[in-house]
Design an enzyme around this catalytic site. Sequence first.
Site, PDB file in Angstrom:
ATOM      1  CG  ASP A 143      -1.863   1.133   1.302  1.00 33.12           C
ATOM      2  OD1 ASP A 143      -2.277   1.620   0.240  1.00 33.12           O
ATOM      3  OD2 ASP A 143      -2.185   1.557   2.432  1.00 33.12           O
TER       4      ASP A 143
ATOM      5  CG  ASP B  22      -1.775   7.393   1.449  1.00 34.53           C
ATOM      6  OD1 ASP B  22      -0.961   8.314   1.306  1.00 34.53           O
ATOM      7  OD2 ASP B  22      -2.723   7.181   0.659  1.00 34.53           O
TER       8      ASP B  22
ATOM      9  CG  ASP C  51      -2.580   1.961   6.768  1.00 34.21           C
ATOM     10  OD1 ASP C  51      -3.367   2.689   7.392  1.00 34.21           O
ATOM     11  OD2 ASP C  51      -2.600   1.854   5.528  1.00 34.21           O
TER      12      ASP C  51
END
Length: 534
Positions: free
Chosen positions: A92, A94, A377
């Site tokens: 990912d 961010d 996250d």
Amino acid sequence: MFSSNNYYVNVGNVEIVEIYCLYSDLHTSSASFIDANAISALCPVEAFILLYGLSYFSSDLIPPGVCNILNPSTIYANNEVDLDKVDIYGFDYDYTLALYSSALDRMIYDKAREFLVKHYKYPEGISKYDYIPSFAARGLHYDIQKGLLMKIDAFHYIQLGTVYRGLKPVPDEEVLELYGGTHHVPLQEVSGFYGKGPVMKQFMDVFSIPEMTLLAAANDYFNSNGIEYDPGHLFKDVSDAIGMVHIKGYMYKWIMQDLEKYIIRGDETYAVLHRLVSQGKKLFLITNSPFSFVDKGMKYMVGKEWRDFFDVVIVEADKPHFFNNCGKPFRRLDGNGDLQWDKIRSLDKGQIYKQGNLFDFLRLTGWRGSKVLYFGDHLYSDLADLMLRHGWRTAAIVPELEMETRVVNTEQYAQSLTWLQALTGLLERMQMHRDLESKEVLQDWLKEREEAVTKNLFNPHFGSIFRTCHNPTFFSRRLCRFSDLYMASLSCLLNYDLSYTFYPRRTPLQHEAPLWMDQLCTGLHRTCVPSPGL
């Protein structure tokens, strides 16, 4: 004989009140003496009670080095993972490739608060509530209709003392009354597969911290001023206001205008990618962020040729739908970021793709099963489907681990936890004594056990994101369920050889005897960090 402050106990016939007197003496004395022969004559349980109880008062009895045992750069395993068998690494963007400073949370909060007042016409008084960086914690649940923010454990029990209406704690008695005489929340109300239930919403990503804080501030304003409102409407409006910060591109603009202020540890991101590629690994990126934003951030962290590291790059993927919906086709972007109309028959290195779905991704790449390790996250949007439905290996980035590790490494935490366990052992051992004096002592111990929790060492309002008083949190349970590995940042990977095998710590089940020591050696080592070629 066992002596402390001239108080003697016949260890052959230890009674609860006698132990309590000994315990009371120790509380008021910094000196104590243990007769080794007396201790050796005790049964194992009695020895445990006395020695572990004393360890709360004597740091000498805490094993050497116990307060320095955790390295914040450690990778923790929920499941066995052999990196030697992982050929493909996915990421990912961010809070995975790009970690952001806490200054971003304040900007998101301020802009969403402005939307709430100016666009949704909420009272101007809400504007006076400044951002409180230490208020909320990730993984909390929000009761939409009652307007309550709280922490729930792995067994769906609300942790009393962590329920907030606005910015004010709700008394335990009121919590029990609100939830029908219990602090248990039924499964069907807690949250669905993606953390959204009909009654509760769980805030799982790092971006949700300012949203929880704004919810609390708005609730506090209405309650403090005696203004009637619908908590359900407030929840939707705050959620929409936070969404507008993202939809209108404010967050992207702030970061792109001041990369140095908002992006942290970018050199380590370069080091991780460089190391993986240099050892023959294939890399791909799947992110919900737009290409222009990712491109500028990656150029800052990795260099102008950052795309050379990746075999496939997918932006605006619309996760989690990317992982569970086969309806959206891939679209290719040209060098200016404009959509192309050609049919996608392969996913080629050097190209940028938008949207798409995992089913086409698997068909076009052939990357399947445990040879793929994906880092993200968000436990629900990034990891859940990949682990449960597609058999990929998953790794969760949990930035809070760094702070929590610092706390766990302190002597104060070690002593508090030792005494908490000692009290639990005392209660379990002595609970069968039914005389009035013993019952009073037991009640004192129960009260102290509740007060001995380590919540204030972490977030002062909600404690650790991993534990309630005595159980793992709902967040911790989901972390174990949806991630094979978890770590504070991607840079932790630099401390391990790429043929390293992660083993989950073998801890005894409740019906097993604790005959072995936990694994203390993690096998991590520091490798050199190359500089990005900008």
